[in-house]
Design a protein around this motif. Sequence first.
Motif, PDB file in Angstrom:
ATOM      1  N   MET A   1     -39.693  77.345 107.284  1.00 26.90           N
ATOM      2  CA  MET A   1     -39.381  76.096 107.946  1.00 26.90           C
ATOM      3  C   MET A   1     -40.589  75.672 108.769  1.00 26.90           C
ATOM      4  N   ALA A   2     -41.022  74.491 108.600  1.00 26.58           N
ATOM      5  CA  ALA A   2     -42.153  73.963 109.369  1.00 26.58           C
ATOM      6  C   ALA A   2     -41.680  73.583 110.765  1.00 26.58           C
ATOM      7  N   ALA A   3     -42.558  73.732 111.728  1.00 29.84           N
ATOM      8  CA  ALA A   3     -42.223  73.381 113.102  1.00 29.84           C
ATOM      9  C   ALA A   3     -42.075  71.865 113.226  1.00 29.84           C
ATOM     10  N   THR A   4     -41.171  71.440 114.073  1.00 34.04           N
ATOM     11  CA  THR A   4     -40.950  70.028 114.333  1.00 34.04           C
ATOM     12  C   THR A   4     -41.620  69.674 115.651  1.00 34.04           C
ATOM     13  N   LYS A   5     -42.326  68.550 115.689  1.00 21.15           N
ATOM     14  CA  LYS A   5     -42.999  68.120 116.924  1.00 21.15           C
ATOM     15  C   LYS A   5     -41.987  67.509 117.891  1.00 21.15           C
ATOM     16  N   LEU A   6     -42.075  67.907 119.136  1.00 20.92           N
ATOM     17  CA  LEU A   6     -41.249  67.337 120.180  1.00 20.92           C
ATOM     18  C   LEU A   6     -42.028  66.233 120.881  1.00 20.92           C
ATOM     19  N   ASP A   7     -41.339  65.409 121.641  1.00 25.76           N
ATOM     20  CA  ASP A   7     -41.995  64.321 122.358  1.00 25.76           C
ATOM     21  C   ASP A   7     -43.114  64.809 123.267  1.00 25.76           C
ATOM     22  N   SER A   8     -42.966  66.003 123.818  1.00 22.68           N
ATOM     23  CA  SER A   8     -43.959  66.516 124.750  1.00 22.68           C
ATOM     24  C   SER A   8     -45.227  66.987 124.037  1.00 22.68           C
ATOM     25  N   GLY A   9     -45.222  66.950 122.711  1.00 19.63           N
ATOM     26  CA  GLY A   9     -46.378  67.394 121.947  1.00 19.63           C
ATOM     27  C   GLY A   9     -46.298  68.858 121.541  1.00 19.63           C
ATOM     28  N   LYS A  10     -45.333  69.583 122.092  1.00 23.68           N
ATOM     29  CA  LYS A  10     -45.167  70.986 121.724  1.00 23.68           C
ATOM     30  C   LYS A  10     -44.350  71.071 120.433  1.00 23.68           C
ATOM     31  N   SER A  11     -44.587  72.112 119.675  1.00 27.06           N
ATOM     32  CA  SER A  11     -43.827  72.324 118.446  1.00 27.06           C
ATOM     33  C   SER A  11     -42.527  73.067 118.748  1.00 27.06           C
ATOM     34  N   PHE A  12     -41.465  72.690 118.048  1.00 28.20           N
ATOM     35  CA  PHE A  12     -40.203  73.419 118.172  1.00 28.20           C
ATOM     36  C   PHE A  12     -40.365  74.755 117.456  1.00 28.20           C
ATOM     37  N   PRO A  13     -39.926  75.844 118.050  1.00 28.20           N
ATOM     38  CA  PRO A  13     -40.102  77.165 117.433  1.00 28.20           C
ATOM     39  C   PRO A  13     -39.405  77.277 116.080  1.00 28.20           C
ATOM     40  N   THR A  14     -39.954  78.111 115.239  1.00 28.88           N
ATOM     41  CA  THR A  14     -39.364  78.375 113.928  1.00 28.88           C
ATOM     42  C   THR A  14     -38.155  79.288 114.077  1.00 28.88           C
ATOM     43  N   TYR A  15     -37.404  79.457 112.999  1.00 30.66           N
ATOM     44  CA  TYR A  15     -36.196  80.291 112.999  1.00 30.66           C
ATOM     45  C   TYR A  15     -36.469  81.700 113.523  1.00 30.66           C
ATOM     46  N   ASP A  16     -37.649  82.228 113.267  1.00 31.56           N
ATOM     47  CA  ASP A  16     -37.919  83.612 113.666  1.00 31.56           C
ATOM     48  C   ASP A  16     -38.359  83.741 115.121  1.00 31.56           C
ATOM     49  N   GLN A  17     -38.572  82.624 115.801  1.00 29.72           N
ATOM     50  CA  GLN A  17     -39.012  82.671 117.198  1.00 29.72           C
ATOM     51  C   GLN A  17     -38.071  81.947 118.160  1.00 29.72           C
ATOM     52  N   CYS A  18     -37.233  81.095 117.652  1.00 26.32           N
ATOM     53  CA  CYS A  18     -36.378  80.256 118.482  1.00 26.32           C
ATOM     54  C   CYS A  18     -35.396  81.096 119.303  1.00 26.32           C
ATOM     55  N   ARG A  19     -35.369  80.862 120.606  1.00 31.12           N
ATOM     56  CA  ARG A  19     -34.466  81.559 121.525  1.00 31.12           C
ATOM     57  C   ARG A  19     -33.213  80.694 121.683  1.00 31.12           C
ATOM     58  N   VAL A  20     -32.082  81.204 121.186  1.00 35.67           N
ATOM     59  CA  VAL A  20     -30.847  80.420 121.093  1.00 35.67           C
ATOM     60  C   VAL A  20     -29.833  80.877 122.140  1.00 35.67           C
ATOM     61  N   LEU A  21     -29.179  79.908 122.763  1.00 34.20           N
ATOM     62  CA  LEU A  21     -28.073  80.165 123.681  1.00 34.20           C
ATOM     63  C   LEU A  21     -26.841  79.466 123.132  1.00 34.20           C
ATOM     64  N   ILE A  22     -25.760  80.225 122.927  1.00 39.15           N
ATOM     65  CA  ILE A  22     -24.500  79.661 122.450  1.00 39.15           C
ATOM     66  C   ILE A  22     -23.501  79.733 123.603  1.00 39.15           C
ATOM     67  N   LEU A  23     -23.093  78.561 124.105  1.00 34.94           N
ATOM     68  CA  LEU A  23     -22.141  78.485 125.213  1.00 34.94           C
ATOM     69  C   LEU A  23     -20.729  78.353 124.671  1.00 34.94           C
ATOM     70  N   GLY A  24     -19.802  79.100 125.250  1.00 36.72           N
ATOM     71  CA  GLY A  24     -18.421  79.065 124.792  1.00 36.72           C
ATOM     72  C   GLY A  24     -18.265  79.705 123.426  1.00 36.72           C
ATOM     73  N   CYS A  25     -18.900  80.856 123.245  1.00 35.33           N
ATOM     74  CA  CYS A  25     -18.933  81.503 121.925  1.00 35.33           C
ATOM     75  C   CYS A  25     -17.563  81.965 121.449  1.00 35.33           C
ATOM     76  N   GLY A  26     -16.673  82.338 122.377  1.00 33.81           N
ATOM     77  CA  GLY A  26     -15.373  82.856 121.966  1.00 33.81           C
ATOM     78  C   GLY A  26     -15.545  84.001 120.985  1.00 33.81           C
ATOM     79  N   ASN A  27     -14.637  84.121 120.050  1.00 31.80           N
ATOM     80  CA  ASN A  27     -14.747  85.186 119.045  1.00 31.80           C
ATOM     81  C   ASN A  27     -15.212  84.629 117.697  1.00 31.80           C
ATOM     82  N   SER A  28     -15.977  83.546 117.755  1.00 31.67           N
ATOM     83  CA  SER A  28     -16.450  82.916 116.520  1.00 31.67           C
ATOM     84  C   SER A  28     -17.596  83.714 115.888  1.00 31.67           C
TER      85      SER A  28
END
Length: 99
Positions: A1-28
């Motif tokens: 997956m290629a990185a996506t450019k954000l408005d700030s000029g920084k690249s969005f991290p790829t799947y292998d680097q992206c730090r994800v937070l899931i709120l209200g995860c429950g037992n899903s």
Amino acid sequence: MAATKLDSGKSFPTYDQCRVLILGCGNSTFGEDMIRDGWKGPITNVDFSSVVIEQMKKKYCNSAFTEKYDCPEMKFVCADISKGLPFDEKSFDLIICKG
């Protein structure tokens, strides 16, 4: 997956680097589904139910799961998002509100 450019000029991290937070995860299986889809960065799940958090830790925080999917161990945190979260600012690249 290629990185996506954000408005700030920084690249969005790829799947292998992206730090994800899931709120209200429950037992899903949302975090597991992301891992099955190729996400390799750290995934942190938050829910206000200590019972659910303990169940999810037993299900996912073990070597059988991490070795099967070659992924880092998912984290599970019991917290009430209406009272603030125990994370530093800019700890995550992607926040998903599932609750």
